[in-house]
Design an enzyme around this catalytic site. Structure first.
Site, PDB file in Angstrom:
ATOM      1  N   LYS A 269      21.302  44.655  14.381  1.00  0.00           N
ATOM      2  CA  LYS A 269      21.285  44.401  15.827  1.00  0.00           C
ATOM      3  C   LYS A 269      22.206  45.428  16.484  1.00  0.00           C
ATOM      4  O   LYS A 269      23.395  45.484  16.161  1.00  0.00           O
ATOM      5  CB  LYS A 269      21.766  42.971  16.119  1.00  0.00           C
ATOM      6  CG  LYS A 269      22.094  42.722  17.607  1.00  0.00           C
ATOM      7  CD  LYS A 269      22.517  41.277  17.890  1.00  0.00           C
ATOM      8  CE  LYS A 269      23.009  41.099  19.330  1.00  0.00           C
ATOM      9  NZ  LYS A 269      23.433  39.726  19.658  1.00  0.00           N
ATOM     10  N   LYS A 281      26.312  36.255  31.334  1.00  0.00           N
ATOM     11  CA  LYS A 281      27.459  35.620  30.675  1.00  0.00           C
ATOM     12  C   LYS A 281      28.586  35.421  31.685  1.00  0.00           C
ATOM     13  O   LYS A 281      28.684  36.178  32.656  1.00  0.00           O
ATOM     14  CB  LYS A 281      27.995  36.556  29.587  1.00  0.00           C
ATOM     15  CG  LYS A 281      27.188  36.590  28.315  1.00  0.00           C
ATOM     16  CD  LYS A 281      27.830  37.527  27.294  1.00  0.00           C
ATOM     17  CE  LYS A 281      27.034  37.592  26.012  1.00  0.00           C
ATOM     18  NZ  LYS A 281      26.904  36.318  25.304  1.00  0.00           N
ATOM     19  N   GLU A 353      19.294  37.589  23.013  1.00  0.00           N
ATOM     20  CA  GLU A 353      18.515  38.837  22.959  1.00  0.00           C
ATOM     21  C   GLU A 353      18.514  39.483  21.580  1.00  0.00           C
ATOM     22  O   GLU A 353      17.589  40.219  21.245  1.00  0.00           O
ATOM     23  CB  GLU A 353      19.045  39.818  24.010  1.00  0.00           C
ATOM     24  CG  GLU A 353      20.253  40.657  23.580  1.00  0.00           C
ATOM     25  CD  GLU A 353      21.494  39.842  23.243  1.00  0.00           C
ATOM     26  OE1 GLU A 353      21.619  38.700  23.711  1.00  0.00           O
ATOM     27  OE2 GLU A 353      22.343  40.343  22.490  1.00  0.00           O
ATOM     28  N   ARG A 355      18.058  38.286  18.657  1.00  0.00           N
ATOM     29  CA  ARG A 355      16.916  37.858  17.842  1.00  0.00           C
ATOM     30  C   ARG A 355      15.624  38.535  18.290  1.00  0.00           C
ATOM     31  O   ARG A 355      14.705  38.704  17.506  1.00  0.00           O
ATOM     32  CB  ARG A 355      16.817  36.321  17.873  1.00  0.00           C
ATOM     33  CG  ARG A 355      16.638  35.760  19.255  1.00  0.00           C
ATOM     34  CD  ARG A 355      16.930  34.256  19.314  1.00  0.00           C
ATOM     35  NE  ARG A 355      18.370  33.972  19.336  1.00  0.00           N
ATOM     36  CZ  ARG A 355      18.906  32.764  19.350  1.00  0.00           C
ATOM     37  NH1 ARG A 355      18.120  31.697  19.337  1.00  0.00           N
ATOM     38  NH2 ARG A 355      20.204  32.600  19.371  1.00  0.00           N
TER      39      ARG A 355
HETATM   40  N1  BES Z   1      26.083  38.547  21.343  1.00  0.00           N
HETATM   41  C1  BES Z   1      25.990  37.161  21.585  1.00  0.00           C
HETATM   42  C2  BES Z   1      26.674  36.333  20.514  1.00  0.00           C
HETATM   43  C3  BES Z   1      28.166  36.358  20.500  1.00  0.00           C
HETATM   44  C4  BES Z   1      28.888  35.609  21.414  1.00  0.00           C
HETATM   45  C5  BES Z   1      28.832  37.051  19.546  1.00  0.00           C
HETATM   46  C6  BES Z   1      30.259  35.589  21.358  1.00  0.00           C
HETATM   47  C7  BES Z   1      30.207  37.029  19.482  1.00  0.00           C
HETATM   48  C8  BES Z   1      30.917  36.302  20.395  1.00  0.00           C
HETATM   49  C9  BES Z   1      24.528  36.720  21.628  1.00  0.00           C
HETATM   50  O1  BES Z   1      23.635  37.648  22.094  1.00  0.00           O
HETATM   51  C10 BES Z   1      24.473  35.521  22.512  1.00  0.00           C
HETATM   52  O2  BES Z   1      24.804  35.652  23.647  1.00  0.00           O
HETATM   53  N2  BES Z   1      24.084  34.397  21.966  1.00  0.00           N
HETATM   54  C11 BES Z   1      24.033  33.194  22.682  1.00  0.00           C
HETATM   55  C12 BES Z   1      22.783  32.479  22.244  1.00  0.00           C
HETATM   56  C13 BES Z   1      22.426  31.308  23.083  1.00  0.00           C
HETATM   57  C14 BES Z   1      22.012  31.760  24.458  1.00  0.00           C
HETATM   58  C15 BES Z   1      21.316  30.589  22.395  1.00  0.00           C
HETATM   59  C16 BES Z   1      25.276  32.375  22.354  1.00  0.00           C
HETATM   60  O3  BES Z   1      25.750  32.454  21.224  1.00  0.00           O
HETATM   61  O4  BES Z   1      25.792  31.722  23.232  1.00  0.00           O
HETATM   62 ZN    ZN Z   2      24.168  39.642  21.824  1.00  0.00          ZN
HETATM   63 ZN    ZN Z   3      23.441  37.587  24.204  1.00  0.00          ZN
END
Ligand code: BES
Ligand code: ZN
Ligand code: ZN
Length: 510
Positions: A269, A281, A353, A355
């Site tokens: 990724k 976010k 995103e 995934r």
């Molecule tokens: N890149 C983030 C995951 C992440 C968050 C990694 C904090 C390290 C620290 C990923 O793309 C993401 O935002 N995932 C969401 C998924 C959710 C919307 C299902 C998450 O983890 O909140």
């Molecule tokens: Zn991410």
């Molecule tokens: Zn994300």
């Protein structure tokens, strides 16, 4: 391209050699077991009496207890200096303790220790000495590309000699040379991760990969640019990256491509910045989302480790590069897309995103006849909730393969913890009212598992055969381990370069 440290050796400041000579050059580094009350016999050659007496004194009166990871510097005036470093009790001292001790020494080294050092061991095995050297080199890294330099101040080179017997010399030189190559891979992965997102975006990553490959006859890099990705039907990659002015791309590394047979395929990724997109976010700590390309850094770093050590087998790396931005032309929650696999995906949250880009990378992987596929991704906050910063989440469709990766991680001191790939999670992710899959679970629970279950839908069967066997695959969620691990002694701060060593070990040594 400011952010890219050239492939200097070992973080650029330390030059490490192995020697059987009995001279002590510069500062003596002495790893010590708990309970030692004097300088071990074996380490005494060439040592002045006053230095010996001084060390004997701090050991016998208990001023230095040699607890794991502890250090003490002795300034012996004209007779030189010494750094004592603790290994803990001799009966439970492992190779990891040697690596940690080496890293502790590098963390301790200051200008006042001088530019030369000699390490003396008390009867350590060759691999243990090598691990100590590895710890020293891994920790010898700081990302200072954007800091003003006081020319001479910051450019001090430290040369470290690892002392061993003549009998051990050849083998130790061999092991240390391999570890030097692997450390370069780790440091490259950190450089990529630490680089600020205004300078690290998909096209830059691709240019770096292409430039890097010029140094090696046995590596080819192919870049699938934005237009080509659209034409090829990479709907996941395109959906994530299209809202950014820095367009997405896929970068494919092929090492020793003419070697016959199946090969490992690594998929990363590579979100060079994750704002969340339209599902924006919150602001706090959003800067950390520059690390969201950690999976692609792991792939690139592993390629570097393999190339530097002259690995002769075939290996493929696929990195899915995109910047996730909100924009008038960005993907919306509610959109339904179709990627390379032909399956449709209902996008319910544009922040899920990783995934989406991986769905194309995983599907692409089967073109290279994989022995197995491993993907690396800073995929979910939920994985950090589950495992903190101490372990990577590890899922696989093959229990034995998952165990092999777990064990490769244990062997090098990088924990990857087995997590469940359950049918119930797959059902949750294929339960969209209007599409084949959905990119969000039904509720907030088990978010790291639902993400893994989503990815599994895009792992192809062998030769893409409809009723064939699914290719052996593992998913490593490095959201908690690619940065932020305060207990990881191998790194001071910033990106860790996690799992370059695990995967090097998996590929090259098993
Ligand atoms: N890149 C983030 C995951 C992440 C968050 C990694 C904090 C390290 C620290 C990923 O793309 C993401 O935002 N995932 C969401 C998924 C959710 C919307 C299902 C998450 O983890 O909140
Ligand atoms: Zn991410
Ligand atoms: Zn994300």
């Amino acid at each position: 391209m400011k952010c890219f440290r050239h492939y200097g050796i070992n973080g650029d400041t330390m030059e490490l050699t192995v020697s059987a000579s009995e001279n002590i050059n510069g500062t003596l580094i002495l790893p010590i077991f708990e309970g030692s009350d004097g300088v071990p016999e074996k380490c005494q050659a060439g040592m002045s009496n006053s230095m010996k007496n001084q060390i004997n004194r701090v050991l016998s009166n208990g001023d230095f207890k040699a607890k794991k990871k502890s250090t003490m510097t002795l300034y012996g005036g004209e007779d030189g200096k010494a750094i004592l470093v603790g290994l803990g009790k001799s009966d439970d001292c492992t190779i990891h303790d040697y690596r940690n001790a080496g890293a502790s020494v590098t963390a301790t080294i200051k200008k006042s220790h001088g530019a030369e050092m000699t390490v003396r061991f008390d009867g350590a095995g060759i691999s243990h000495m090598a691990a100590f050297a590895e710890g020293m080199m891994l920790r010898d890294y700081s990302y200072d590309e954007y800091k003003k330099k006081d020319d001479e101040e910051d450019e001090t080179e430290v040369s470290v000699r690892i002392n061993c017997s003549e009998k051990e010399e050849e083998e130790l030189v061999g092991q240390v040379n391999v570890l030097k190559g692997v450390c370069k891979g780790v440091h490259l992965s950190r450089d990529l991760g630490n680089c600020p997102p205004n300078d690290m975006y998909p096209e830059v990553f691709a240019d770096m990969a292409r430039d890097w490959a010029k140094d090696f006859d046995n590596v080819d890099v192919t870049i699938i640019n934005y237009d080509e990705a659209i034409k090829a039907g990479m709907g996941g990659l395109v959906a994530v990256g299209k809202g950014s002015s820095r367009k997405p791309c896929m970068v494919i590394f092929e090492m020793n491509k003419d070697v016959k047979g199946r090969c490992p395929v690594l998929v990363g990724k590579g979100i060079t910045f994750d704002t969340g997109g339209i599902s924006l976010k919150p602001g706090a700590n959003m800067d950390e989302m520059k690390y969201d390309m950690g999976g692609s850094a792991t792939v690139f770093g592993t390629m570097e480790a393999l190339a530097q050590t002259g690995y002769e087998g075939k290996v493929v790396g696929i990195t899915c590069m995109a910047e996730n931005m909100p924009a008038a032309n960005a993907t919306r929650p509610g959109d339904v897309i179709k990627g390379l696999s032909g399956k449709t995906i209902e996008i319910l949250n544009t922040d899920a995103e990783g995934r989406l880009v991986l769905s194309d990378g995983l599907w692409k992987a089967a073109e290279f006849d994989p022995e197995y596929i491993i993907d690396f991704a800073t995929l979910t906050g939920a994985c950090v909730v589950a495992l903190g910063h101490e372990a990577t989440g590890l899922w696989s469709n093959d229990d034995d393969f998952r165990t092999r990766i777990h064990e490769a991680g244990n062997a090098v001191g990088e924990l990857a913890w087995p997590m469940p790939l359950l049918p119930a999670f797959e059902k949750e992710m294929t339960d969209s009212k209007i599409a084949d899959t959905r990119n969000l679970g039904a509720g907030r629970w088990g978010g790291a598992n639902t993400a893994a279950a989503f990815l599994k839908q895009f792992v192809p069967n062998r030769d893409y055969e409809k009723d064939g066997e699914q290719i052996t695959w593992a998913h490593m969620d490095i959201a908690g381990t690619f940065w932020g691990a305060k207990t990881n002694l191998m790194v001071k701060n910033g990106a860790t370069g996690i799992h370059v060593r695990t995967i090097y070990h998996l590929i090259a040594n098993s």
